[in-house]
Design a protein around this motif. Structure first.
Motif, PDB file in Angstrom:
ATOM      1  N   ILE A  16      43.338  43.963 -14.180  1.00 60.04           N
ATOM      2  CA  ILE A  16      41.805  43.998 -14.940  1.00 60.04           C
ATOM      3  C   ILE A  16      41.002  44.761 -14.218  1.00 60.04           C
ATOM      4  O   ILE A  16      40.239  45.019 -15.500  1.00 60.04           O
ATOM      5  CB  ILE A  16      41.636  42.125 -14.760  1.00 60.04           C
ATOM      6  N   LYS A  17      40.677  44.946 -13.317  1.00 57.06           N
ATOM      7  CA  LYS A  17      39.968  45.721 -12.728  1.00 57.06           C
ATOM      8  C   LYS A  17      40.205  47.039 -13.443  1.00 57.06           C
ATOM      9  O   LYS A  17      39.349  47.719 -13.932  1.00 57.06           O
ATOM     10  CB  LYS A  17      39.514  46.096 -11.364  1.00 57.06           C
ATOM     11  N   LYS A  18      41.541  47.996 -13.120  1.00 59.73           N
ATOM     12  CA  LYS A  18      41.886  49.286 -13.533  1.00 59.73           C
ATOM     13  C   LYS A  18      41.468  49.324 -15.188  1.00 59.73           C
ATOM     14  O   LYS A  18      40.775  50.018 -15.827  1.00 59.73           O
ATOM     15  CB  LYS A  18      43.268  49.102 -13.285  1.00 59.73           C
ATOM     16  N   ILE A  19      41.957  48.384 -15.937  1.00 59.72           N
ATOM     17  CA  ILE A  19      41.898  47.649 -17.681  1.00 59.72           C
ATOM     18  C   ILE A  19      40.222  48.285 -17.508  1.00 59.72           C
ATOM     19  O   ILE A  19      39.542  49.234 -18.370  1.00 59.72           O
ATOM     20  CB  ILE A  19      42.086  46.706 -18.369  1.00 59.72           C
ATOM     21  N   ARG A  20      39.411  47.523 -16.571  1.00 58.32           N
ATOM     22  CA  ARG A  20      38.147  47.363 -16.757  1.00 58.32           C
ATOM     23  C   ARG A  20      37.625  49.072 -17.007  1.00 58.32           C
ATOM     24  O   ARG A  20      36.753  49.711 -17.525  1.00 58.32           O
ATOM     25  CB  ARG A  20      37.555  46.703 -16.242  1.00 58.32           C
ATOM     26  N   SER A  21      37.698  49.364 -15.597  1.00 57.40           N
ATOM     27  CA  SER A  21      37.088  50.875 -15.132  1.00 57.40           C
ATOM     28  C   SER A  21      37.507  51.604 -16.322  1.00 57.40           C
ATOM     29  O   SER A  21      36.807  52.600 -16.310  1.00 57.40           O
ATOM     30  CB  SER A  21      37.762  51.035 -13.593  1.00 57.40           C
ATOM     31  N   GLU A  22      38.904  51.630 -16.719  1.00 53.51           N
ATOM     32  CA  GLU A  22      39.592  52.508 -17.964  1.00 53.51           C
ATOM     33  C   GLU A  22      38.716  52.954 -18.940  1.00 53.51           C
ATOM     34  O   GLU A  22      38.672  53.620 -19.825  1.00 53.51           O
ATOM     35  CB  GLU A  22      40.694  52.333 -18.187  1.00 53.51           C
ATOM     36  N   LEU A  23      38.068  51.810 -19.549  1.00 56.71           N
ATOM     37  CA  LEU A  23      36.935  51.673 -20.439  1.00 56.71           C
ATOM     38  C   LEU A  23      35.890  52.139 -19.645  1.00 56.71           C
ATOM     39  O   LEU A  23      34.959  51.620 -21.109  1.00 56.71           O
ATOM     40  CB  LEU A  23      37.502  49.780 -21.225  1.00 56.71           C
ATOM     41  N   ASN A  24      35.693  51.459 -19.346  1.00 55.41           N
ATOM     42  CA  ASN A  24      33.906  52.348 -18.630  1.00 55.41           C
ATOM     43  C   ASN A  24      33.082  50.970 -18.872  1.00 55.41           C
ATOM     44  O   ASN A  24      32.244  51.133 -19.622  1.00 55.41           O
ATOM     45  CB  ASN A  24      33.672  53.349 -19.611  1.00 55.41           C
ATOM     46  N   LEU A  25      33.616  49.974 -18.879  1.00 55.45           N
ATOM     47  CA  LEU A  25      32.377  48.977 -19.248  1.00 55.45           C
ATOM     48  C   LEU A  25      32.848  48.396 -17.764  1.00 55.45           C
ATOM     49  O   LEU A  25      32.881  48.452 -16.316  1.00 55.45           O
ATOM     50  CB  LEU A  25      34.071  47.122 -19.598  1.00 55.45           C
ATOM     51  N   SER A  26      31.141  47.642 -17.599  1.00 55.14           N
ATOM     52  CA  SER A  26      30.905  47.091 -16.440  1.00 55.14           C
ATOM     53  C   SER A  26      30.780  45.426 -16.706  1.00 55.14           C
ATOM     54  O   SER A  26      31.817  44.943 -17.928  1.00 55.14           O
ATOM     55  CB  SER A  26      29.690  46.736 -16.100  1.00 55.14           C
ATOM     56  N   GLN A  27      31.140  44.780 -15.538  1.00 57.56           N
ATOM     57  CA  GLN A  27      31.930  43.355 -15.711  1.00 57.56           C
ATOM     58  C   GLN A  27      30.264  43.344 -16.714  1.00 57.56           C
ATOM     59  O   GLN A  27      30.873  41.541 -17.447  1.00 57.56           O
ATOM     60  CB  GLN A  27      31.728  42.764 -14.040  1.00 57.56           C
ATOM     61  N   ASP A  28      28.963  42.975 -16.721  1.00 55.50           N
ATOM     62  CA  ASP A  28      28.405  42.589 -17.261  1.00 55.50           C
ATOM     63  C   ASP A  28      28.259  42.759 -19.183  1.00 55.50           C
ATOM     64  O   ASP A  28      28.270  42.117 -19.515  1.00 55.50           O
ATOM     65  CB  ASP A  28      26.742  43.703 -16.858  1.00 55.50           C
ATOM     66  N   GLU A  29      29.098  44.133 -19.063  1.00 49.03           N
ATOM     67  CA  GLU A  29      29.516  44.375 -20.206  1.00 49.03           C
ATOM     68  C   GLU A  29      30.763  43.362 -20.873  1.00 49.03           C
ATOM     69  O   GLU A  29      30.775  43.042 -22.342  1.00 49.03           O
ATOM     70  CB  GLU A  29      29.842  45.876 -20.161  1.00 49.03           C
ATOM     71  N   VAL A  30      31.930  43.315 -19.756  1.00 54.23           N
ATOM     72  CA  VAL A  30      32.824  42.142 -20.419  1.00 54.23           C
ATOM     73  C   VAL A  30      32.214  41.251 -21.176  1.00 54.23           C
ATOM     74  O   VAL A  30      32.585  39.794 -21.895  1.00 54.23           O
ATOM     75  CB  VAL A  30      34.180  42.211 -19.665  1.00 54.23           C
ATOM     76  N   VAL A  31      31.235  40.541 -19.774  1.00 46.57           N
ATOM     77  CA  VAL A  31      30.645  39.004 -19.798  1.00 46.57           C
ATOM     78  C   VAL A  31      30.034  38.991 -21.343  1.00 46.57           C
ATOM     79  O   VAL A  31      29.952  37.563 -21.938  1.00 46.57           O
ATOM     80  CB  VAL A  31      29.334  38.569 -18.929  1.00 46.57           C
TER      81      VAL A  31
END
Length: 77
Positions: A16-31
């Motif tokens: 999940i962290k890898k997917i988020r990083s590849e999308l250049n999203l912060s945890q705050d943006e995912v939220v």
């Protein structure tokens, strides 16, 4: 929780962290992109500290802009 389950939760979290990083999203943006997640939940999942429900998986997929099957496409033991 047994050792194998713990290891698989950590592998899922890394995925999940890898997917988020590849999308250049912060945890705050995912939220913000999801309907119901909070940052602590995203952090706990990424760190393999939280077993989660199906509805949380759907919220996480929405927050990442991915289909839920993409989140489950990783190697487990």
């Amino acid at each position: 929780m047994d050792k194998r389950r713990e290891e698989n939760l950590k592998k899922f979290g890394n995925h999940i962290k890898k997917i988020r990083s590849e999308l250049n999203l912060s945890q705050d943006e995912v939220v913000l992109n999801s309907d119901k997640l909070i940052k602590a939940t995203v952090s706990d999942i990424e760190n393999g500290k939280r077993n989660f429900s199906y509805s949380t998986l759907l919220d996480l997929a929405k927050g990442l802009g991915k289909h839920p099957k993409d989140l489950l496409d990783f190697e487990i033991d």
